[in-house]
Write an enzyme that holds these catalytic residues in place. Structure first.
Site, mmCIF file in Angstrom:
data_model
loop_
_atom_site.group_PDB
_atom_site.id
_atom_site.type_symbol
_atom_site.label_atom_id
_atom_site.label_comp_id
_atom_site.label_asym_id
_atom_site.label_seq_id
_atom_site.Cartn_x
_atom_site.Cartn_y
_atom_site.Cartn_z
ATOM 1 N N GLU A 23 -9.855 -2.064 -21.428
ATOM 2 C CA GLU A 23 -10.639 -0.817 -20.892
ATOM 3 C C GLU A 23 -10.826 0.074 -22.018
ATOM 4 O OE1 GLU A 23 -8.715 -0.046 -17.026
ATOM 5 O OE2 GLU A 23 -8.841 -2.006 -16.566
ATOM 6 N N HIS A 44 -13.713 -7.753 -11.388
ATOM 7 C CA HIS A 44 -13.446 -6.984 -10.180
ATOM 8 C C HIS A 44 -14.500 -6.850 -9.373
ATOM 9 C CE1 HIS A 44 -9.054 -7.138 -10.940
ATOM 10 N NE2 HIS A 44 -9.372 -6.266 -12.145
ATOM 11 N N ASP A 75 -11.346 -10.862 -8.693
ATOM 12 C CA ASP A 75 -11.318 -10.801 -7.024
ATOM 13 C C ASP A 75 -12.750 -10.098 -6.494
ATOM 14 O OD1 ASP A 75 -10.959 -7.966 -7.973
ATOM 15 O OD2 ASP A 75 -8.928 -8.166 -7.523
ATOM 16 N N ASN A 84 -10.330 -6.824 -23.233
ATOM 17 C CA ASN A 84 -10.553 -6.832 -21.950
ATOM 18 C C ASN A 84 -10.961 -5.794 -21.171
ATOM 19 O OD1 ASN A 84 -9.732 -8.890 -19.766
ATOM 20 N ND2 ASN A 84 -8.076 -7.501 -19.247
ATOM 21 N N GLU A 108 -9.463 -11.466 -14.531
ATOM 22 C CA GLU A 108 -8.779 -10.688 -13.126
ATOM 23 C C GLU A 108 -9.640 -10.879 -11.954
ATOM 24 O OE1 GLU A 108 -7.651 -6.556 -14.314
ATOM 25 O OE2 GLU A 108 -7.074 -7.267 -16.225
HETATM 26 O O1 G3I Z 1 6.872 0.691 -9.593
HETATM 27 C C1 G3I Z 1 6.566 1.630 -8.676
HETATM 28 C C2 G3I Z 1 7.720 1.556 -7.641
HETATM 29 O O2 G3I Z 1 8.554 1.854 -8.228
HETATM 30 C C3 G3I Z 1 7.035 2.628 -6.462
HETATM 31 O O3 G3I Z 1 7.910 2.345 -5.445
HETATM 32 C C4 G3I Z 1 5.769 2.129 -5.990
HETATM 33 C C5 G3I Z 1 5.137 3.163 -4.981
HETATM 34 O O4 G3I Z 1 3.602 3.055 -4.976
HETATM 35 O O5 G3I Z 1 4.790 2.043 -6.895
HETATM 36 C C6 G3I Z 1 5.137 1.078 -8.191
HETATM 37 O O6 G3I Z 1 4.141 1.270 -9.048
HETATM 38 C C7 G3I Z 1 2.892 0.921 -8.904
HETATM 39 C C8 G3I Z 1 2.619 -0.524 -9.804
HETATM 40 O O7 G3I Z 1 1.310 -0.917 -9.675
HETATM 41 C C9 G3I Z 1 3.743 -1.520 -9.870
HETATM 42 O O8 G3I Z 1 3.515 -2.237 -8.484
HETATM 43 C C10 G3I Z 1 1.938 1.602 -8.828
HETATM 44 O O9 G3I Z 1 1.962 2.665 -7.684
HETATM 45 C C11 G3I Z 1 0.306 1.196 -8.890
HETATM 46 O O10 G3I Z 1 -0.495 1.920 -9.174
HETATM 47 C C12 G3I Z 1 0.504 -0.148 -9.868
HETATM 48 O O11 G3I Z 1 -0.885 -0.734 -9.661
HETATM 49 C C13 G3I Z 1 -1.124 -1.582 -10.495
HETATM 50 C C14 G3I Z 1 -2.663 -1.197 -11.275
HETATM 51 O O12 G3I Z 1 -2.922 -1.939 -12.348
HETATM 52 C C15 G3I Z 1 -2.305 0.218 -12.012
HETATM 53 O O13 G3I Z 1 -3.689 0.649 -12.557
HETATM 54 C C16 G3I Z 1 -1.647 -2.942 -10.023
HETATM 55 O O14 G3I Z 1 -0.405 -3.549 -9.392
HETATM 56 C C17 G3I Z 1 -2.224 -3.964 -10.998
HETATM 57 O O15 G3I Z 1 -2.467 -5.147 -10.215
HETATM 58 C C18 G3I Z 1 -3.501 -3.133 -11.716
HETATM 59 O O16 G3I Z 1 -3.726 -4.258 -12.631
HETATM 60 C C19 G3I Z 1 -5.161 -3.664 -13.244
HETATM 61 C C20 G3I Z 1 -5.067 -4.271 -14.919
HETATM 62 O O17 G3I Z 1 -3.771 -3.995 -15.385
HETATM 63 C C21 G3I Z 1 -6.230 -3.713 -15.502
HETATM 64 N N1 G3I Z 1 -7.463 -4.001 -14.817
HETATM 65 C C22 G3I Z 1 -7.607 -3.419 -13.666
HETATM 66 C C23 G3I Z 1 -6.490 -3.854 -12.603
HETATM 67 C C24 G3I Z 1 -6.523 -3.519 -11.189
HETATM 68 O O18 G3I Z 1 -6.305 -1.999 -11.343
#
Ligand code: G3I
Length: 347
Positions: free
Chosen positions: A161, A238, A269, A202, A267
């Site tokens: 990004e 996405h 969806d 990416n 990715e």
């Molecule tokens: O690890 C913490 C946990 O300790 C806490 O209890 C919980 C409560 O919200 O949050 C957890 O962290 C989360 C993390 O994923 C792990 O599950 C974050 O809040 C959450 O924001 C984070 O989201 C991820 C996101 O990237 C962040 O930008 C998504 O799972 C993940 O699928 C997403 O993936 C990205 C790609 O890397 C890049 N392209 C876009 C894509 C979708 O956003």
């Protein structure tokens, strides 16, 4: 047991196994429908899914994850906050769990991601750095992580990004401190650490021809002219029903292919505003079919990865309240019209 009865039992057992009646395996192997991975392999492509560590305790979920796909991406487990939570202290727990599971299931791994502006650890974002310090921190992170997974992953999303929607560089920590050259440096450092991994840039919203994908096209040409090791461009895909289908996807894939680069849908969806009516699910299925066909139509489009396969573990509802139902399997792990449309396209 007398000897002649033993022989009889043995012969009977052999006959049952040969007929596939004891374990059922040979018969089932013929009857069950081909997986998305098997269908994609017939075209020399892969079909993958992202996954995340907390989901791996769900055995119904891991059964499908392990059987339907042949490429796995860790959704979070290899990101900087997870892998270097303190400066110089590396933690491979989450990434290794996914890589080991994938290998156990004879799946390859698209590793994600080394350089990003998001999900960075506090020690990195919480203080000021000089450019020299930051370069050293970046190089060490990339090389330590890539070396750890050397020989174990198919590819790396090296930089994630990097551009804004208008095709200008995103003003990240990396860009502001190191200038645009951080991308070439990151690719070179990653290549030194694992010369066999395919190295990708990416991004999202680069499915259609437009200012943002043009920026990647230009950057790819510039990097090639400088002999920077770059293997592919990852189009996250996405998509959202309310914003329309990227009708120039195939042309866009083709122009990168003509540069001699691989492309992948990394990715995928396709979200919608809930509720997921039959009509919206049918439209979504058409889009899944179309994007699968677009990839198959372009030789260097090497595969497709969905950003997890079930709505149960999709990132969408948390990020876009009121939207969801974006994946080919529903929350009960039942295949949706989208799944059958992908099969159609792969047949
Ligand atoms: O690890 C913490 C946990 O300790 C806490 O209890 C919980 C409560 O919200 O949050 C957890 O962290 C989360 C993390 O994923 C792990 O599950 C974050 O809040 C959450 O924001 C984070 O989201 C991820 C996101 O990237 C962040 O930008 C998504 O799972 C993940 O699928 C997403 O993936 C990205 C790609 O890397 C890049 N392209 C876009 C894509 C979708 O956003």
């Amino acid at each position: 047991m007398p000897k002649n009865r033993l022989r009889l039992v043995g012969a009977l057992a052999t006959a049952l196994v040969a007929a596939g009646l004891t374990t059922g395996t040979p018969a089932q192997a013929h009857d069950r429908p081909a997986t998305l991975a098997e269908l994609a392999q017939r075209h020399g492509r892969y079909f993958g899914s992202a996954t995340d560590n907390p989901e791996l305790t769900d055995t119904a979920y891991t059964a499908l994850l392990g059987s339907e796909f042949d490429m796995i991406t860790p959704g979070n487990g290899m990101k900087w906050y997870a892998t270097e939570p303190q400066q110089g202290v590396f933690d491979w727990t989450n990434g290794d769990e996914i890589v080991n599971l994938a290998h156990k299931n004879h799946q390859r791994v698209r590793a994600h991601t080394l350089v990003w502006h998001s999900q960075l650890p506090g020690w990195l974002t919480g203080r000021e750095w000089t450019a020299d310090e930051l370069r050293a921190v970046l190089k060490k992170h990339i090389q330590t992580e890539v070396r750890h997974y050397r020989g174990k992953v198919y590819s790396w999303d090296v930089v994630n990004e990097a551009f804004n929607e208008d095709g200008t560089y995103r003003e990240t920590l990396w860009y502001k401190m190191l200038g645009p050259g951080y991308i070439a440096d990151a690719l070179r450092w990653a290549h030194q650490a694992d010369p066999h991994a395919k190295l990708y840039l990416n991004d999202y919203n680069i499915e259609a021809v437009g200012p943002k994908s043009d920026a990647y096209y230009q950057l790819a040409k510039d990097l090639q002219a400088q002999h920077v090791p770059l293997d592919g461009i990852g189009l996250q895909a996405h998509l959202a029903l309310q914003y329309g289908y990227p009708t120039t996807l195939e042309d866009n894939l083709r122009r990168f292919s003509r540069l001699g680069l691989d492309t992948a849908l990394t990715e995928v969806d396709i979200r919608m505003i809930l509720p997921a009516t039959e009509e919206k699910q049918a439209q979504q299925a058409d889009w899944y079919r179309d994007l699968t066909k677009a990839c198959l139509a372009v030789r260097r489009c090497v595969g497709i990865t969905v950003w997890d396969y079930t709505d149960k573990y999709s990132w969408i509802p948390a990020f876009f309240p009121g939207q969801g139902a974006a994946l080919p399997w529903d929350e009960q792990l039942r295949p949706k019209p989208a799944y059958f449309a992908i099969r159609d396209a792969l047949k």
